[in-house]
Design a protein around this motif. Structure first.
Motif, short mmCIF file in Angstrom:
data_model
loop_
_atom_site.label_atom_id
_atom_site.label_comp_id
_atom_site.label_asym_id
_atom_site.label_seq_id
_atom_site.Cartn_x
_atom_site.Cartn_y
_atom_site.Cartn_z
N GLU A 65 11.58 -0.46 31.37
CA GLU A 65 10.93 -1.70 31.81
C GLU A 65 11.93 -2.57 32.59
OE1 GLU A 65 8.28 -5.31 29.88
OE2 GLU A 65 9.73 -4.29 28.62
N GLN A 66 13.19 -2.54 32.18
CA GLN A 66 14.21 -3.35 32.84
C GLN A 66 14.54 -2.79 34.22
OE1 GLN A 66 17.15 -2.80 29.89
NE2 GLN A 66 16.15 -4.09 28.40
N ARG A 67 14.20 -1.55 34.50
CA ARG A 67 14.51 -0.94 35.79
C ARG A 67 13.28 -0.85 36.68
NH1 ARG A 67 17.52 3.96 32.93
NH2 ARG A 67 15.77 3.57 31.61
N GLY A 68 12.26 -1.65 36.39
CA GLY A 68 11.10 -1.70 37.27
C GLY A 68 10.00 -0.72 36.92
N GLY A 69 9.98 -0.17 35.73
CA GLY A 69 8.93 0.74 35.31
C GLY A 69 8.88 0.74 33.80
N GLY A 70 7.89 1.38 33.20
CA GLY A 70 7.80 1.41 31.74
C GLY A 70 7.25 0.12 31.18
N GLY A 71 7.57 -0.17 29.95
CA GLY A 71 7.09 -1.38 29.30
C GLY A 71 6.96 -1.13 27.81
N GLU A 72 6.25 -2.02 27.13
CA GLU A 72 6.09 -1.88 25.70
C GLU A 72 5.16 -0.72 25.40
OE1 GLU A 72 5.24 -4.66 21.80
OE2 GLU A 72 5.32 -5.56 23.78
#
Length: 93
Positions: A65-72
């Protein structure tokens, strides 16, 4: 060196020796992205329990998420037999 350690009122003499830690395991995955879910395939066979693999996958995609993709992550459905997983996120993105 040599050291003395007090354990329950008894002295134990110990010697410190260096040792090498094994490196973490890196592996490559194939990913298909679709809204709230990611299909992951070609997961390598590792000699770890299935719940550890689910945790490893969840942490990998949550951190991204911190690298612009993914998430919870809402759910990780991992199939050891086919070496595939479906990662479901709480929010699409």
């Amino acid at each position: 060196g040599k050291h003395s350690v007090n354990l329950d009122n008894k002295i134990a003499d110990v010697r410190v020796k260096p040792f090498t830690l094994e490196m973490g395991i890196k592996f490559e995955l194939r990913v298909t992205i679709s809204g709230k879910k990611i299909n992951v395939s070609d997961i390598p066979e590792l000699s770890i329990p299935e719940d550890w693999m689910r945790d490893k996958l969840e942490l990998n995609f949550y951190k991204s998420e911190q690298r612009g993709g993914g998430g919870e992550v809402e759910n990780v459905n991992y199939d050891n037999q086919s070496r595939t997983a479906v990662i479901t996120f709480l929010r699409p993105g």
